[in-house]
Design an enzyme around this catalytic site. Structure first.
Site, mmCIF file in Angstrom:
data_model
loop_
_atom_site.group_PDB
_atom_site.id
_atom_site.type_symbol
_atom_site.label_atom_id
_atom_site.label_comp_id
_atom_site.label_asym_id
_atom_site.label_seq_id
_atom_site.Cartn_x
_atom_site.Cartn_y
_atom_site.Cartn_z
ATOM 1 N N CYS A 154 0.604 -1.397 0.065
ATOM 2 C CA CYS A 154 0.346 -0.177 0.180
ATOM 3 C C CYS A 154 0.807 1.261 -0.310
ATOM 4 C CB CYS A 154 -0.749 -0.209 1.062
ATOM 5 S SG CYS A 154 -1.382 -1.084 1.179
ATOM 6 N N HIS A 186 -3.195 7.083 3.205
ATOM 7 C CA HIS A 186 -3.176 5.893 2.202
ATOM 8 C C HIS A 186 -5.009 5.405 2.690
ATOM 9 C CE1 HIS A 186 -3.723 1.268 0.864
ATOM 10 N NE2 HIS A 186 -4.055 1.118 2.485
ATOM 11 N N ASN A 232 -10.748 0.389 0.314
ATOM 12 C CA ASN A 232 -8.747 -0.379 0.569
ATOM 13 C C ASN A 232 -8.705 0.278 -0.857
ATOM 14 O OD1 ASN A 232 -6.074 -0.243 0.439
ATOM 15 N ND2 ASN A 232 -6.456 -1.555 3.085
HETATM 16 O O1 UT7 Z 1 -3.585 -1.182 3.492
HETATM 17 C C1 UT7 Z 1 -3.151 -1.938 4.410
HETATM 18 C C2 UT7 Z 1 -3.124 -1.749 5.957
HETATM 19 N N1 UT7 Z 1 -4.554 -2.364 6.561
HETATM 20 C C3 UT7 Z 1 -4.924 -1.643 7.749
HETATM 21 O O2 UT7 Z 1 -3.765 -0.305 7.690
HETATM 22 C C4 UT7 Z 1 -5.404 -2.016 8.534
HETATM 23 C C5 UT7 Z 1 -5.214 -1.840 9.386
HETATM 24 N N2 UT7 Z 1 -6.673 -2.660 10.406
HETATM 25 C C6 UT7 Z 1 -7.487 -2.483 10.532
HETATM 26 O O3 UT7 Z 1 -8.311 -0.855 10.094
HETATM 27 C C7 UT7 Z 1 -8.115 -2.990 11.829
HETATM 28 O O4 UT7 Z 1 -7.832 -3.514 12.913
HETATM 29 C C8 UT7 Z 1 -10.130 -3.754 11.297
HETATM 30 C C9 UT7 Z 1 -9.976 -2.717 10.869
HETATM 31 C C10 UT7 Z 1 -9.165 -4.803 10.193
HETATM 32 C C11 UT7 Z 1 -10.195 -4.054 12.212
HETATM 33 O O5 UT7 Z 1 -10.690 -3.731 13.021
HETATM 34 P P1 UT7 Z 1 -10.711 -3.909 15.224
HETATM 35 O O6 UT7 Z 1 -11.412 -2.650 15.514
HETATM 36 O O7 UT7 Z 1 -9.141 -3.433 14.934
HETATM 37 O O8 UT7 Z 1 -11.217 -5.152 15.215
HETATM 38 P P2 UT7 Z 1 -10.803 -6.515 15.537
HETATM 39 O O9 UT7 Z 1 -9.712 -6.951 14.537
HETATM 40 O O10 UT7 Z 1 -9.571 -5.668 16.878
HETATM 41 O O11 UT7 Z 1 -11.756 -7.029 16.052
HETATM 42 C C12 UT7 Z 1 -12.603 -7.145 17.318
HETATM 43 C C13 UT7 Z 1 -13.836 -7.656 17.063
HETATM 44 C C14 UT7 Z 1 -13.419 -9.285 17.168
HETATM 45 O O12 UT7 Z 1 -14.519 -10.029 17.826
HETATM 46 P P3 UT7 Z 1 -14.341 -10.432 19.672
HETATM 47 O O13 UT7 Z 1 -13.018 -11.265 18.875
HETATM 48 O O14 UT7 Z 1 -14.080 -9.269 19.994
HETATM 49 O O15 UT7 Z 1 -15.637 -12.272 19.542
HETATM 50 C C15 UT7 Z 1 -13.536 -9.570 15.892
HETATM 51 O O16 UT7 Z 1 -13.811 -11.475 15.478
HETATM 52 O O17 UT7 Z 1 -14.510 -7.709 15.443
HETATM 53 C C16 UT7 Z 1 -14.917 -8.951 15.038
HETATM 54 N N3 UT7 Z 1 -14.408 -9.196 13.609
HETATM 55 C C17 UT7 Z 1 -15.962 -8.480 12.944
HETATM 56 N N4 UT7 Z 1 -17.240 -8.639 13.253
HETATM 57 C C18 UT7 Z 1 -18.317 -8.173 12.153
HETATM 58 C C19 UT7 Z 1 -13.467 -9.084 12.517
HETATM 59 N N5 UT7 Z 1 -13.938 -8.436 11.724
HETATM 60 C C20 UT7 Z 1 -15.037 -8.601 11.558
HETATM 61 C C21 UT7 Z 1 -16.373 -8.525 10.652
HETATM 62 N N6 UT7 Z 1 -17.773 -8.117 10.948
HETATM 63 N N7 UT7 Z 1 -15.862 -8.044 9.198
#
Ligand code: UT7
Length: 408
Positions: A130, A272, A302
């Site tokens: 990215c 980005h 993204n």
């Molecule tokens: O382009 C390259 C650079 N990429 C990035 O910069 C991405 C960086 N990361 C992010 O933007 C975020 O970490 C995400 C958007 C990918 C995830 O958001 P988050 O607030 O960090 O969520 P998390 O991974 O901490 O997950 C929180 C909860 C989890 O459930 P539990 O374990 O708390 O029960 C996940 O399983 O949300 C759950 N979850 C979802 N729920 C519904 C993860 N993905 C989803 C989903 N829908 N799509």
């Protein structure tokens, strides 16, 4: 780290002045097919509410089966040449930043070079995930500043939908397809790209990865977790998020220092497009309003290396950039790799009008298509003749090669 007598990091000193590399053209292309959050909720266990509140994305574009990274990149490039009003023959260099090339080789840049009819240009792909667009733009700008070339087109193009595991809700809701391009041109006038700071930390290699099918590691039994596809993107979202919120502000500050400018001098930041929460954190770290950050995440998600040039095109169309504005780009992602750049916007060239530019470009594109078809046909005929008369076929091929060399 080595420092100069005044204690400053020498890598952040102003760059030596040569020719200036100005952005004189820009263009974008996205597939027409839209995939909404509601559509995704029918495929994986997720919801529109979760995706919007955690990322800012509402919908993304998905390439149709006839579209590819090269075809989207080509459309963006043609649009950028239109704005720049230059001919493909005038291009010295084509760089495509992508993680989703049409082939491992030939480069996607070579495919675009052929279809543009840019027969005097070198072409290569650049892989920095990215951060790729900012890396590529800096490589092309440096070639201009060194005097080695006079013009270049830099394209960020992706078909992320082809490397997404559509069963993985942690990644499939984030990404989309698209392309953006800018044309760079040498000029004696002050302006254009002022500074860039490129960084990498390969110790985070497994945080965001598309394991190559042919790599020895990916062939080892048990190399990937059960259920993980080696030809699909894998991401540790939380760790990448932590990394991104830490480095975006810091990296922009470094590029500003190198350009001898201050955050208050910036009219706009084109980051980005990964997550609106990352943008908010960066604005907080820099002590500025998030309003100076461009965001179009809502509509495209993204698009990796394509996200900055697409957001740039939309900001220009919305009238958010004026001549003389200082603006910054910041890309970050797999590698881990990140890069920031500061430039002074000069916009479209106001030099000599180029009569019939559009018609001449259309003619070049048509000629490139005929040339490709004739070459394909020649090869097929050669193969046919060689299979019938092996010696005559070889002689004809030698004669053709000789004639071509004479013409070139
Ligand atoms: O382009 C390259 C650079 N990429 C990035 O910069 C991405 C960086 N990361 C992010 O933007 C975020 O970490 C995400 C958007 C990918 C995830 O958001 P988050 O607030 O960090 O969520 P998390 O991974 O901490 O997950 C929180 C909860 C989890 O459930 P539990 O374990 O708390 O029960 C996940 O399983 O949300 C759950 N979850 C979802 N729920 C519904 C993860 N993905 C989803 C989903 N829908 N799509």
């Amino acid at each position: 780290m080595a420092t100069h007598g005044n204690g400053r990091d020498p890598r952040l000193l102003p760059e030596p002045q040569g020719a200036y590399a100005h952005v004189v053209g820009w263009g974008m292309a996205v597939p027409s097919q839209v995939l909404t959050n509601q559509d995704l909720a029918a495929i994986v266990e997720t919801s529109d509410e979760w995706i919007r509140t955690r990322t800012g994305v509402s919908e993304r574009r998905i390439a149709a089966s006839h579209e590819s990274t090269a075809s989207l990149g080509l459309r963006a490039a043609r649009n950028a040449l239109e704005v720049a009003n230059i001919l493909p023959l005038e291009l010295d260099l084509i760089v495509v930043a992508t993680s989703t090339p049409d082939n491992v080789f030939p480069s996607t840049a070579s495919l675009i070079q052929d279809q543009l009819g840019a027969t005097r240009a070198g072409a290569f792909d650049l892989s920095a995930a990215c951060a790729g667009f900012v890396y590529a733009l800096n490589m092309a700008a440096q070639s201009i500043r060194s005097g080695s070339i006079e013009s270049a087109i830099v394209i960020g193009a992706e078909t992320m939908s082809r490397i997404i595991d559509w069963r993985d809700r942690g990644t499939c809701v984030l990404f989309g397809d698209g392309a953006g391009a800018v044309v760079l041109k040498a000029s004696e006038s002050d302006g254009g790209i002022r500074s860039a700071v490129l960084r990498s930390d390969g110790s985070g290699r497994d945080l965001l990865i598309l394991p190559a099918m042919a790599s020895p590691e990916s062939q080892q039994p048990g190399a990937a977790p059960v259920g993980a596809r080696l030809d699909k993107l894998q991401m540790n979202g939380r760790e990448v998020y932590r990394f991104a919120t830490r480095i975006v502000g810091e990296s922009i500050s470094q590029a500003l220092e190198k350009a001898q400018l201050d955050i208050a001098d910036l009219a706009l930041v084109v980051p980005h497009q990964a997550n609106f929460r990352i943008i908010e954190a960066a604005a907080r770290n820099l002590g500025v309003s998030p309003d100076i950050f461009v965001s179009n995440l809502e509509r495209y998600g993204n698009t990796s290396a394509a996200s900055i040039p697409i957001a740039l095109c939309e900001a220009i169309d919305a009238g958010r950039i004026e001549e003389g504005d200082h603006i910054a780009f910041c890309g970050f992602g797999g590698g881990l790799a990140w890069a920031s750049m500061v430039l002074t916007w000069t916009g479209r060239e106001t030099g000599e009008p180029r009569p019939l530019g559009r018609q001449r470009r259309q003619l070049t594109y048509a000629r490139a298509g005929w040339r490709r078809r004739v070459r394909d046909w020649e090869r097929q005929m050669d193969d046919l003749v060689s299979s019938l008369h092996p010696r005559r076929g070889r002689l004809r091929r030698l004669r053709r090669r000789f004639e071509r060399q004479r013409l070139e």
